[in-house]
Design a protein around this motif. Structure first.
Motif, PDB file in Angstrom:
ATOM      1  N   ASN A 218       0.829  -1.195   0.000  1.00  0.00           N
ATOM      2  CA  ASN A 218       0.000   0.000   0.000  1.00  0.00           C
ATOM      3  C   ASN A 218       0.867   1.251   0.000  1.00  0.00           C
ATOM      4  O   ASN A 218       1.762   1.400   0.829  1.00  0.00           O
ATOM      5  N   VAL A 222      -3.158   3.547  -2.015  1.00  0.00           N
ATOM      6  CA  VAL A 222      -3.382   2.769  -3.239  1.00  0.00           C
ATOM      7  C   VAL A 222      -2.639   1.449  -3.137  1.00  0.00           C
ATOM      8  O   VAL A 222      -1.447   1.422  -2.814  1.00  0.00           O
ATOM      9  N   TRP A 223      -3.338   0.354  -3.412  1.00  0.00           N
ATOM     10  CA  TRP A 223      -2.697  -0.963  -3.426  1.00  0.00           C
ATOM     11  C   TRP A 223      -2.035  -1.169  -4.783  1.00  0.00           C
ATOM     12  O   TRP A 223      -2.671  -1.059  -5.829  1.00  0.00           O
ATOM     13  N   LEU A 224      -0.727  -1.444  -4.772  1.00  0.00           N
ATOM     14  CA  LEU A 224       0.036  -1.665  -5.994  1.00  0.00           C
ATOM     15  C   LEU A 224       0.622  -3.075  -5.994  1.00  0.00           C
ATOM     16  O   LEU A 224       0.977  -3.608  -4.933  1.00  0.00           O
ATOM     17  N   CYS A 253       1.819   1.882 -11.761  1.00  0.00           N
ATOM     18  CA  CYS A 253       0.750   2.852 -11.488  1.00  0.00           C
ATOM     19  C   CYS A 253      -0.649   2.255 -11.527  1.00  0.00           C
ATOM     20  O   CYS A 253      -1.628   2.977 -11.359  1.00  0.00           O
ATOM     21  N   GLY A 255      -3.488   0.719  -9.865  1.00  0.00           N
ATOM     22  CA  GLY A 255      -4.025   0.437  -8.540  1.00  0.00           C
ATOM     23  C   GLY A 255      -4.881  -0.820  -8.564  1.00  0.00           C
ATOM     24  O   GLY A 255      -5.612  -1.073  -9.527  1.00  0.00           O
ATOM     25  N   GLY A 281      -8.049   4.851  -8.574  1.00  0.00           N
ATOM     26  CA  GLY A 281      -6.991   3.984  -8.091  1.00  0.00           C
ATOM     27  C   GLY A 281      -5.734   4.017  -8.933  1.00  0.00           C
ATOM     28  O   GLY A 281      -4.804   3.242  -8.689  1.00  0.00           O
ATOM     29  N   ARG A 282      -5.676   4.904  -9.930  1.00  0.00           N
ATOM     30  CA  ARG A 282      -4.483   5.011 -10.766  1.00  0.00           C
ATOM     31  C   ARG A 282      -3.474   5.913 -10.074  1.00  0.00           C
ATOM     32  O   ARG A 282      -3.698   7.106  -9.876  1.00  0.00           O
ATOM     33  N   TYR A 283      -2.326   5.357  -9.721  1.00  0.00           N
ATOM     34  CA  TYR A 283      -1.339   6.115  -8.953  1.00  0.00           C
ATOM     35  C   TYR A 283      -0.733   7.249  -9.769  1.00  0.00           C
ATOM     36  O   TYR A 283      -0.369   8.295  -9.227  1.00  0.00           O
TER      37      TYR A 283
END
Length: 301
Positions: A218, A222-224, A253, A255, A281-283
């Motif tokens: 995390n 955001v979870w990557l 990037c 998420g 959720g897109r980093y």
């Protein structure tokens, strides 16, 4: 699925197919931008429908950052073999090796921005005069400014204040030498429309969209997905969790969503219940409030 939804989806399908055929009629060297995500998959599926029983008369173009999910690449290759399509692949790594861009360093390093140069080089190399993209107006505020036919100048740049009117389904594809168009047949679709269409037509999609176990961490909420080339902060730890992709792009990037959805029906229910936008959720979109619009002006998707 309700009859109303079926009629709605058939209208969107007909509009998109009309747009794809219009591109084939107006332009000499079009290409379909393919990422392996659900939108580009649906767009290619519609292109196959548009020209059936002939093959799609233009190639797909995939810009490989070198940091893609392997599942995406495997799906792309299997889809081309199944449909007889032609996919041109160009690599960000080659652009880096040529010294045209400098690879980012640090915790937030990503090749997502670098692919703009690779894309513009590919368009110039093959002299593509139109590039079909799977962008939808509901994805992100910058994309809501797009027309179906989006003009790009000789530098591949987009000017949101200088777009052509589109009245009565009349589309102006005239351009000067060196210029090209990005065309968005899915402009009027929503994320829910895409998922309902995939269910209705039973369109094949990568397993990444369904819940699976993956090593993740995390970062800023955001979870990557964890990959060896990603640099972790001291406070970040890798966990094995049940996740799925809501949108697919560069690993750095994209998420991930904590989820238990294993079927299309469950995904549709999950999307209907969420209050987070698809690109929430897109980093890469968190770099600035205008991140997407800035990249589009430079020639990005």
């Amino acid at each position: 699925m309700e009859r109303y939804n079926l009629n709605h989806l058939r209208e969107l399908e007909a509009e998109a197919i009309f747009m794809i055929r219009e591109v084939a009629a107006q332009f000499e060297r079009p290409a379909l931008l393919f990422s392996g995500g659900k939108d580009s998959i649906v767009m290619y599926y519609l292109a196959c429908k548009a020209f059936w029983p002939a093959r799609v008369p233009f190639p797909l173009l995939h810009i490989d950052t070198g940091h893609n999910f392997q599942e995406t690449l495997d799906f792309r290759d299997a889809l081309m073999e199944k449909t007889g399509g032609r996919c041109i692949v160009r690599y960000v790594q080659d652009t880096i090796d040529q010294g045209k861009v400098t690879e980012e360093t640090g915790y937030n390093a990503s090749r997502n921005v670098l692919q703009t140069v690779t894309l513009l080089d590919a368009i110039a190399e093959f002299k593509f005069d139109a590039a079909l993209g799977g962008g939808r107006r509901d994805e992100e505020k910058a994309r809501a400014k797009e027309r179906f036919f989006s003009h790009r100048d000789e530098f591949g740049q987009w000017d949101p204040k200088n777009q052509r009117p589109e009245l009565w389904n009349i589309f102006n594809g005239k351009k000067r030498m060196g210029e090209h168009f990005r065309v968005f047949p899915l402009s009027n679709w929503t994320e829910m429309d895409i998922w309902q269409y995939i269910l209705m037509e039973q369109v094949d999609i990568p397993g990444l969209y369904f819940t699976h176990k993956r090593e993740v961490f995390n970062r800023d909420g955001v979870w990557l997905a964890y990959a060896p080339f990603m640099k972790l902060k001291p406070s970040e730890k890798v966990e094995l969790l049940d996740v799925r992709c809501r949108t697919i792009g560069d690993i750095t990037c994209t998420g991930l969503t904590l989820s238990t959805a294993n079927t299309l029906e469950e995904i549709i229910l999950e999307v209907a219940a969420t209050r987070i936008t698809e690109r929430g959720g897109r980093y890469d979109d968190k770099r600035s409030d205008s991140a997407m619009e800035d990249r589009k002006k430079e020639g990005y998707f």
